[in-house]
Design an enzyme around this catalytic site. Structure first.
Site, PDB file in Angstrom:
ATOM      1  N   GLU A 195      -2.437  -8.805   3.221  1.00 47.64           N
ATOM      2  CA  GLU A 195      -2.804  -9.256   4.567  1.00 47.64           C
ATOM      3  C   GLU A 195      -4.315  -9.257   4.789  1.00 47.64           C
ATOM      4  OE1 GLU A 195      -2.268  -4.768   5.143  1.00 47.64           O
ATOM      5  OE2 GLU A 195      -1.497  -6.350   3.840  1.00 47.64           O
ATOM      6  N   CYS A 214       0.849  -1.204   0.000  1.00 42.10           N
ATOM      7  CA  CYS A 214       0.000   0.000   0.000  1.00 42.10           C
ATOM      8  C   CYS A 214       0.884   1.253   0.000  1.00 42.10           C
ATOM      9  CB  CYS A 214      -0.992  -0.037   1.158  1.00 42.10           C
ATOM     10  SG  CYS A 214      -2.380   1.137   0.939  1.00 42.10           S
ATOM     11  N   HIS A 234      -3.890  -4.887  -0.335  1.00 42.34           N
ATOM     12  CA  HIS A 234      -3.443  -5.406   0.949  1.00 42.34           C
ATOM     13  C   HIS A 234      -3.457  -6.930   0.940  1.00 42.34           C
ATOM     14  CE1 HIS A 234      -3.209  -1.735   3.439  1.00 42.34           C
ATOM     15  NE2 HIS A 234      -4.109  -1.271   2.590  1.00 42.34           N
TER      16      HIS A 234
END
Length: 211
Positions: free
Chosen positions: A193, A86, A191
């Protein structure tokens, strides 16, 4: 065991990135949250997370004494694999145009600008799941290349001067880079994650990468 420096400079997605990397590593790499320049300079791989405004993130990173220099040593001099997530990807650029103009790391020439969808019905921030047009052959992008969506939440994007540095595109009322790659450096605007199994697959692929 491979050492991975996850740079701690106060980024909001630090802990979620740590958990995802630990899960993706599955005991095959040592994920260390750190801002110790000695550890960073010697690390086998470096990950730079990031959420928020470009200028604030660059200021916070610069405030960690010796960390940028250590990252330069590891990534630019030794060739350690690097992943920016990001705003961590955006900081690789020459400059960011958010709250004025702020110099970035300058690792991939280009600018970070606010996205402007052609369709006024499409909102900014760009939030949610999107498919990518992957143009890189790096194995870590195999999931998105096969059509698995990834999760975005951002208002600005990085636009490299050379389109050869773009690894994947996304469309949100207009096409913009979703990932970049140059040599031993990769950045993703989305992202991993937060992208469930496809995100873990990308992180696992990064940890196995030998550029």
């Amino acid at each position: 065991m491979k050492s991975v420096a996850l740079i701690d400079y106060g980024s909001g997605n630090l802990r979620s990135a740590e958990k995802a990397l630990v899960r993706a590593a599955d005991g095959r790499a040592n994920i260390v949250v750190t801002h110790d320049p000695e550890f960073v300079a010697a690390a086998d791989a470096v990950v730079l997370p990031g959420v928020g405004a470009f200028a604030a993130c660059m200021a916070a990173l610069s405030a960690r004494d010796g960390v940028i220099e250590a990252m330069e040593t590891a990534v630019r001099q030794r060739g350690a694999p690097f992943l920016g997530i990001c705003v961590g990807m955006q900081l690789m650029a020459s400059r960011g145009h958010e709250f004025g103009v702020t110099a970035g790391l300058g690792w991939i020439p280009g600018d970070v600008r606010k996205i402007a969808p052609a369709d006024p019905a499409l909102k900014v921030p760009h939030m949610g799941w999107n498919n990518l047009d992957v143009v890189s052959d790096l194995p870590m992008f195999a999931g998105p290349k096969a059509g698995q969506p990834v999760y975005f939440t951002h208002s600005f994007a990085m636009f490299p001067e050379d389109e050869a540095d773009v690894a994947a595109w996304v469309d949100h009322g207009g096409r913009f880079p979703a990932a970049v790659a140059r040599g031993n450096m990769v950045g993703v605007q989305f992202h991993p994650e937060k992208s469930q199994s496809v995100g873990l697959g990308l992180l696992a692929g990064f940890l196995e990468w030998r550029p």
